[in-house]
Enzyme design. Structure first.
Site, mmCIF file in Angstrom:
data_model
loop_
_atom_site.group_PDB
_atom_site.id
_atom_site.type_symbol
_atom_site.label_atom_id
_atom_site.label_comp_id
_atom_site.label_asym_id
_atom_site.label_seq_id
_atom_site.Cartn_x
_atom_site.Cartn_y
_atom_site.Cartn_z
ATOM 1 C CG HIS A 138 -1.738 1.110 1.398
ATOM 2 N ND1 HIS A 138 -1.984 1.808 2.509
ATOM 3 C CD2 HIS A 138 -2.430 1.969 0.519
ATOM 4 C CE1 HIS A 138 -2.561 2.907 2.375
ATOM 5 N NE2 HIS A 138 -2.915 2.987 1.204
ATOM 6 C CG HIS A 171 -1.984 3.408 5.712
ATOM 7 N ND1 HIS A 171 -0.928 3.261 5.373
ATOM 8 C CD2 HIS A 171 -2.340 4.801 6.076
ATOM 9 C CE1 HIS A 171 0.040 4.217 5.518
ATOM 10 N NE2 HIS A 171 -1.017 5.565 6.090
#
Lengths: 260, 476
Positions: A138, A171
């Site tokens: 990510h 995240h």
């Protein structure tokens, strides 16, 4: 100086024209030399092909596949591959009773493009040893933010409390190491790249031989997982210093997910 | 017209018409009045290229990273070799600037502090160049650092060795050399700004005959016949800077051409020498950088190292610093100041003699008789000669020389270029610069570095010629 020239000098128009030419010439020279700022583009470093590296411990002794702790509990094993700045997890995956389980080869889907690739199955005496890039796809968080949650130690994910996953606390991206590093929950759109391992049953030694899947986060082409890239992610070979010698050192770290 | 308004706009936004810089008389648009400007232009190039080199230089791997800049970074060979030659040009400009001031009495009132700062800048320039040269980590750099340690020890300053050169590890050595290189460069910039500020406040020194060869030599800045700084001085300065940068880029690029490079003596090589651990290192004479050759020979002198160093480096600097205190007379003409004139000539002669001798016999110890044979004749000839001229010839010639000069000077313009010819030259040079740059775009910055440097240097010089032509046609 002859009288006619000194009295009149060049006409205003002619002097302006010379001035314009000097301006243009100056602008061209400066602009042309700005190309020199290419100087700031560092030379590429890396290797030309995936190296075949023996996994050793910090003292240079080969890692024995049958002695690798199961489920990264309490210690998690990490080694650089194929370049020094590319850490990878080395897992001996097992069930909740701590027994190694066989990991079959599997087809992994990349949510970003829908493309697929074949992740290797486990190696070792029980077919349970696999390895993945330890950099989240990510936004690039690494261990200890990105870590494996052993059976019984649950991560908070978008799909509830899950164990036996690799979860990134930055995240919330979650991957399944039992299924080739496939994406379980976003925000990541790409699976964790797999390190292809080999096991020598005579010596019990482990070798890292290449990568499959997306290019490791941050290396050239990692955002474009086309089928060709997934089958042979050559971008992994650029953007880091090569590992010297024929071995790569596995280091063991306390797994915060196992102790927490 | 839009071109006009661009210039006016530029002058307006930068308030160039209100700058406190002084305008100068026409005769000052001549290179001997801009030697400091040449040094400053070279300094600007050094700052720019030095900052760029900082992106790649690794103290942990000094030699390899330096060679990597040349061989693997686009335009790296041009940036590195022009940083070396920028230093050379700056050193030569500082010497010429200082000598010109010394011989013309520019250190006199009101410019004493300006002179002292100039001498310090001279010493700092040689120091920063020595350290920069050592940063490459080649075989000569290694020798230079070792000799530097020996010199400090001979002066009883061995406690400074760790401060300058570190604790003995290669990493600490090159980390410190880099830190000192940048620190001294910053000091040079600061001192230069004060030096420049004083030059503007004291005003540029007028030619001797305008002030009767008497200090204080100042220009009345309120004189209405002085044309303002903008745009004349600005345009001239731009032309000068491009000229200096052109030379700085062109010279090492010629020397780096494959057909030339192998015939260049190591003293003027545009690139570092071999690594100290390579087999070729043994065949390289242990030269210092050329601007310290004089000191290399001084160290061979029979007085012992500490006296050699004091005579060769410390004493000359102290004398230079004290010149404004020695010579407080109001005379400006060199023949009215025989002591300083002789001092300058002897110093310069010894500097050249020792440097050449050092090239011919690197590291060969000097016997006292040879030292006397080489060093004493120039001393005697110059001292006696200057004194004799001052005592016997000058009294008769003085009047004519000081006042007659004025007439001779005025008639000098006969060969001058017509303004149309200057304009034509400007067109040709401007277009030539554009062609050079266009050609350079076709070359690969890694494979053809020296050729790009050749074209860039040529373009900068052509551009400078175009600016000077424009200046000549428009402002003189």
């Amino acid at each position: 100086m002859s009288a006619d020239v000194s009295a009149a000098g060049p006409t205003m128009g002619r002097r302006d024209f010379l001035k314009a030419l000097v301006f243009i010439s100056g602008a061209v020279v400066v602009a042309g030399m700005l190309r020199g700022l290419d100087f700031l583009m560092p030379p590429e470093i890396g290797v030309t092909a995936f190296p075949r590296l023996l996994l050793v411990d910090e003292n240079g002794n080969p890692i024995k596949a049958s002695e690798l702790p199961v489920n990264a509990d309490p210690k998690i094993a990490i080694f650089p591959y194929p370049l020094n700045n590319e850490p990878s997890f080395l897992f001996n995956l097992g069930d909740s009773s701590g027994k190694p389980v066989k990991i079959p080869p599997t087809t992994v889907v990349v949510p970003q493009t829908g493309a697929t690739y074949e992740a290797p199955g486990g190696v070792g005496p029980y077919g349970s040893i696999v390895a993945f890039s330890a950099i989240c796809q990510h936004l690039g968080c690494q261990f200890p933010e990105l870590t494996f949650y052993p059976p019984g130690h649950k991560a908070i994910t978008a799909k509830g409390f899950l164990d036996r996953v690799i979860n990134c606390s930055c995240h919330g991206s979650t991957y399944d190491p039992y299924k080739g590093g496939a994406v379980v929950t976003g925000p990541t759109e790409r699976p964790l790249p797999s390190v292809v391992l080999e096991w020598d049953p005579n010596t019990d030694y482990l070798y890292a031989v290449k990568m499959v899947g997306p290019v490791i986060y941050g290396h050239p082409g990692y955002t474009t997982p086309t089928p060709k890239v997934l089958a042979n992610p050559l971008g992994d070979l650029q953007g880091g210093s090569p590992i010297k010698g024929k071995t790569t050192a596995v280091t063991f770290h306390t797994n915060p997910a196992a102790t927490g | 017209m839009s071109k006009r308004s661009i210039t006016d706009w530029f002058a307006e936004v930068f308030h160039l018409k209100d700058t406190p810089f002084m305008g100068v008389p026409d005769y000052m648009f001549s290179v001997e009045h801009w030697l400091g400007g040449i040094a400053a232009s070279a300094l600007a190039w050094q700052i720019l290229t030095g900052l760029l080199l900082l992106f790649y230089y690794e103290p942990s791997d000094a030699y390899t990273s330096t060679m990597g800049i040349i061989n693997t970074v686009p335009f790296g060979s041009i940036i590195l070799s022009s940083h070396l030659y920028g230093a050379y040009v700056m050193i030569i400009a500082v010497y010429l600037h200082g000598l010109y001031i010394m011989f013309n009495g520019g250190y006199k009132k009101p410019r004493g502090l300006q002179w002292v700062l100039g001498v310090l800048l001279f010493a700092l320039t040689l120091g920063v160049a020595f350290i920069g040269y050592s940063l490459t980590g080649d075989v000569l750099a290694t020798d230079a650092v070792d000799v530097g340690k020996g010199i400090l020890t001979s002066l009883g300053l061995q406690s400074l060795i760790p401060v300058l050169f570190g604790n003995g590890t290669q990493l600490d050595l090159f980390s410190r050399l880099l830190a000192w290189h940048i620190t001294i460069a910053a000091a040079i910039i600061l001192f230069f700004l004060i030096h420049f500020y004083l030059a503007e406040q004291n005003g540029l020194m007028p030619r001797g005959r305008d002030v009767g060869y008497k200090a204080p030599a100042v220009i009345n800045k309120a004189d209405p016949s002085l044309k303002p700084w903008w745009p004349r001085n600005f345009v001239y300065m731009v032309g000068l800077a491009f000229m200096v940068w052109g030379i700085i880029v062109l010279a090492p690029s010629i020397l780096a051409l494959p057909s030339v490079y192998h015939n260049i003596p190591i003293l003027f090589s545009p690139y570092p020498g071999p690594s100290p651990t390579s087999p070729q290192a043994a065949s390289v004479p242990a030269y210092p950088p050329w601007f310290f050759l004089f000191m290399y020979k001084m160290a061979d002198m029979p007085f012992g190292l500490s006296k050699d160093v004091i005579i060769g480096m410390i004493l000359p600097l102290v004398i230079l610093l004290l010149i404004p205190a020695f010579d407080r007379s109001e005379h400006l003409h060199p023949m009215d100041r025989p002591g300083i004139t002789a001092l300058g000539l002897i110093g310069l002669t010894w500097l050249i003699e020792l440097s050449v001798w050092s090239v011919l016999q690197p590291g060969v110890p000097v016997s006292p008789s040879w030292a006397a044979v080489v060093m004493l004749p120039p001393l005697l000839i110059i001292a006696v000669g200057v004194y004799a001229i001052h005592r016997f010839v000058w009294p008769k010639a003085r009047d004519k020389a000081l006042n007659g000069n004025a007439k001779a000077g005025e008639g000098k313009k006969e060969w001058a270029l017509s303004k149309s010819a200057a304009s034509a030259l400007g067109y040709i040079a401007g277009i030539w610069a554009i062609i050079d740059i266009a050609l350079s775009l076709a070359l690969n910055p890694l494979a053809a570095g020296p050729y790009i440097g050749l074209l860039w240097g040529s373009a900068l010089l052509s551009l400078s010629a175009a600016v000077f032509s424009y200046f000549y046609a428009s402002y003189l």
